[in-house]
Design a protein around this motif. Structure first.
Motif, mmCIF file in Angstrom:
data_model
loop_
_atom_site.group_PDB
_atom_site.id
_atom_site.type_symbol
_atom_site.label_atom_id
_atom_site.label_comp_id
_atom_site.label_asym_id
_atom_site.label_seq_id
_atom_site.Cartn_x
_atom_site.Cartn_y
_atom_site.Cartn_z
ATOM 1 N N PHE A 178 6.032 5.940 -3.834
ATOM 2 C CA PHE A 178 4.705 6.127 -3.231
ATOM 3 C C PHE A 178 3.835 4.890 -3.458
ATOM 4 C CE2 PHE A 178 0.288 7.694 -3.571
ATOM 5 C CZ PHE A 178 0.133 8.130 -2.270
ATOM 6 N N ARG A 179 3.833 4.380 -4.683
ATOM 7 C CA ARG A 179 3.039 3.180 -4.986
ATOM 8 C C ARG A 179 3.546 1.969 -4.206
ATOM 9 N NH1 ARG A 179 2.609 3.677 -11.572
ATOM 10 N NH2 ARG A 179 1.176 5.439 -11.602
ATOM 11 N N VAL A 180 4.865 1.823 -4.128
ATOM 12 C CA VAL A 180 5.455 0.704 -3.397
ATOM 13 C C VAL A 180 5.083 0.786 -1.925
ATOM 14 C CG1 VAL A 180 7.648 -0.264 -2.617
ATOM 15 C CG2 VAL A 180 7.335 0.302 -5.009
ATOM 16 N N THR A 181 5.109 1.987 -1.362
ATOM 17 C CA THR A 181 4.766 2.164 0.047
ATOM 18 C C THR A 181 3.313 1.785 0.312
ATOM 19 O OG1 THR A 181 6.425 3.897 0.235
ATOM 20 C CG2 THR A 181 4.721 3.834 1.938
ATOM 21 N N ILE A 182 2.420 2.142 -0.593
ATOM 22 C CA ILE A 182 1.009 1.779 -0.431
ATOM 23 C C ILE A 182 0.837 0.258 -0.468
ATOM 24 C CG2 ILE A 182 -1.249 1.857 -1.557
ATOM 25 C CD1 ILE A 182 -0.596 4.735 -2.339
ATOM 26 N N VAL A 183 1.443 -0.398 -1.459
ATOM 27 C CA VAL A 183 1.317 -1.854 -1.581
ATOM 28 C C VAL A 183 1.968 -2.548 -0.384
ATOM 29 C CG1 VAL A 183 2.036 -3.847 -2.963
ATOM 30 C CG2 VAL A 183 1.141 -1.815 -4.091
ATOM 31 N N ALA A 184 3.156 -2.113 -0.001
ATOM 32 C CA ALA A 184 3.861 -2.738 1.123
ATOM 33 C C ALA A 184 3.084 -2.563 2.419
ATOM 34 C CB ALA A 184 5.261 -2.151 1.264
ATOM 35 N N THR A 185 2.498 -1.393 2.629
ATOM 36 C CA THR A 185 1.736 -1.149 3.855
ATOM 37 C C THR A 185 0.500 -2.028 3.903
ATOM 38 O OG1 THR A 185 2.565 1.116 3.932
ATOM 39 C CG2 THR A 185 0.596 0.623 5.229
ATOM 40 N N ALA A 186 -0.196 -2.154 2.775
ATOM 41 C CA ALA A 186 -1.387 -3.011 2.737
ATOM 42 C C ALA A 186 -1.024 -4.469 3.024
ATOM 43 C CB ALA A 186 -2.079 -2.889 1.385
ATOM 44 N N LEU A 187 0.048 -4.962 2.389
ATOM 45 C CA LEU A 187 0.462 -6.346 2.627
ATOM 46 C C LEU A 187 0.934 -6.546 4.064
ATOM 47 C CD1 LEU A 187 2.398 -7.100 -0.683
ATOM 48 C CD2 LEU A 187 0.132 -7.935 -0.010
ATOM 49 N N PHE A 188 1.653 -5.561 4.604
ATOM 50 C CA PHE A 188 2.136 -5.658 5.981
ATOM 51 C C PHE A 188 0.976 -5.664 6.977
ATOM 52 C CE2 PHE A 188 3.654 -3.597 9.900
ATOM 53 C CZ PHE A 188 4.574 -4.549 10.293
ATOM 54 N N LEU A 189 -0.031 -4.841 6.742
ATOM 55 C CA LEU A 189 -1.194 -4.819 7.629
ATOM 56 C C LEU A 189 -1.937 -6.153 7.595
ATOM 57 C CD1 LEU A 189 -2.527 -1.206 7.097
ATOM 58 C CD2 LEU A 189 -1.312 -2.123 9.087
ATOM 59 N N ILE A 198 10.362 -6.728 9.120
ATOM 60 C CA ILE A 198 9.404 -7.390 8.234
ATOM 61 C C ILE A 198 8.807 -6.389 7.252
ATOM 62 C CG2 ILE A 198 7.170 -8.577 8.187
ATOM 63 C CD1 ILE A 198 8.052 -9.914 10.861
ATOM 64 N N TYR A 199 8.536 -5.154 7.716
ATOM 65 C CA TYR A 199 8.013 -4.127 6.809
ATOM 66 C C TYR A 199 9.018 -3.807 5.711
ATOM 67 C CZ TYR A 199 6.097 0.127 4.911
ATOM 68 O OH TYR A 199 5.602 1.056 4.037
ATOM 69 N N VAL A 200 10.294 -3.718 6.072
ATOM 70 C CA VAL A 200 11.333 -3.456 5.062
ATOM 71 C C VAL A 200 11.369 -4.589 4.036
ATOM 72 C CG1 VAL A 200 13.835 -3.248 4.723
ATOM 73 C CG2 VAL A 200 12.705 -1.969 6.548
ATOM 74 N N LEU A 201 11.219 -5.819 4.488
ATOM 75 C CA LEU A 201 11.166 -6.944 3.551
ATOM 76 C C LEU A 201 9.952 -6.846 2.632
ATOM 77 C CD1 LEU A 201 12.273 -9.898 5.828
ATOM 78 C CD2 LEU A 201 13.558 -8.844 3.970
ATOM 79 N N PHE A 202 8.797 -6.492 3.186
ATOM 80 C CA PHE A 202 7.605 -6.302 2.356
ATOM 81 C C PHE A 202 7.821 -5.163 1.363
ATOM 82 C CE2 PHE A 202 5.076 -8.810 5.396
ATOM 83 C CZ PHE A 202 4.304 -9.538 4.504
ATOM 84 N N TRP A 203 8.485 -4.108 1.776
ATOM 85 C CA TRP A 203 8.724 -2.970 0.892
ATOM 86 C C TRP A 203 9.640 -3.388 -0.262
ATOM 87 C CZ3 TRP A 203 11.774 0.558 -1.512
ATOM 88 C CH2 TRP A 203 11.195 1.791 -1.830
ATOM 89 N N ALA A 204 10.708 -4.113 0.060
ATOM 90 C CA ALA A 204 11.643 -4.558 -0.984
ATOM 91 C C ALA A 204 10.959 -5.517 -1.954
ATOM 92 C CB ALA A 204 12.856 -5.229 -0.343
ATOM 93 N N PHE A 205 10.111 -6.390 -1.440
ATOM 94 C CA PHE A 205 9.366 -7.313 -2.304
ATOM 95 C C PHE A 205 8.377 -6.547 -3.173
ATOM 96 C CE2 PHE A 205 5.510 -9.965 -2.792
ATOM 97 C CZ PHE A 205 6.048 -10.938 -3.629
ATOM 98 N N SER A 206 7.755 -5.534 -2.623
ATOM 99 C CA SER A 206 6.747 -4.771 -3.356
ATOM 100 C C SER A 206 7.350 -3.978 -4.510
ATOM 101 C CB SER A 206 6.006 -3.830 -2.411
ATOM 102 O OG SER A 206 5.313 -4.570 -1.433
ATOM 103 N N PHE A 248 11.572 7.899 -15.781
ATOM 104 C CA PHE A 248 11.638 7.122 -14.546
ATOM 105 C C PHE A 248 11.339 8.051 -13.389
ATOM 106 C CE2 PHE A 248 14.029 5.218 -10.977
ATOM 107 C CZ PHE A 248 13.346 4.029 -10.909
ATOM 108 N N ARG A 249 10.157 7.929 -12.810
ATOM 109 C CA ARG A 249 9.728 8.793 -11.711
ATOM 110 C C ARG A 249 9.836 8.020 -10.400
ATOM 111 N NH1 ARG A 249 4.360 11.304 -14.524
ATOM 112 N NH2 ARG A 249 5.458 12.523 -16.090
ATOM 113 N N ILE A 250 10.961 8.204 -9.743
ATOM 114 C CA ILE A 250 11.224 7.418 -8.540
ATOM 115 C C ILE A 250 10.273 7.783 -7.402
ATOM 116 C CG2 ILE A 250 12.999 8.929 -7.576
ATOM 117 C CD1 ILE A 250 14.483 6.162 -6.965
ATOM 118 N N GLY A 251 9.849 9.035 -7.330
ATOM 119 C CA GLY A 251 8.924 9.448 -6.268
ATOM 120 C C GLY A 251 7.578 8.759 -6.393
#
Length: 91
Positions: A55-66, A9-17, A48-51
């Motif tokens: 980082f931003r995607v991980t923050i958004v995905a973690t917040a939505l997952f929590l 589910i976290y991976v799905l949230f990350w991909a959506f984010s 294009f700064r992938i890092g």
């Protein structure tokens, strides 16, 4: 909930984010004040700064997952609350 389900589910949230975060903070070559490379689309990002994006995607995905996990444990929104057509009662 099993940890493998939570990971999936976290991976799905990350991909959506990714799709939520990508449009923000993008500057085109014109906005950056540099010339475009011949053949480059006008809407192409200057850098294009992938890092930074990851980082931003991980923050958004973690917040939505929590929020999702908290809702799972505390039952703030249930399927019965979302049954607008009253399918459970056969109507």
């Amino acid at each position: 909930m099993r940890w493998t389900s939570m990971l999936a589910i976290y991976v799905l949230f990350w991909a959506f984010s990714v799709f939520l975060v990508l449009p923000f903070g993008v500057r085109t070559a014109e906005e950056a004040g540099v010339e475009r490379v011949p053949g480059q689309a006008e809407s192409a990002p200057h850098e294009f700064r992938i890092g930074r994006i990851a980082f931003r995607v991980t923050i958004v995905a973690t917040a939505l997952f929590l929020l999702f996990v908290a809702n799972y444990h505390f039952g703030w929104v249930t399927t019965e609350m979302l049954d607008f057509l009253d399918v459970a009662n056969g109507v």
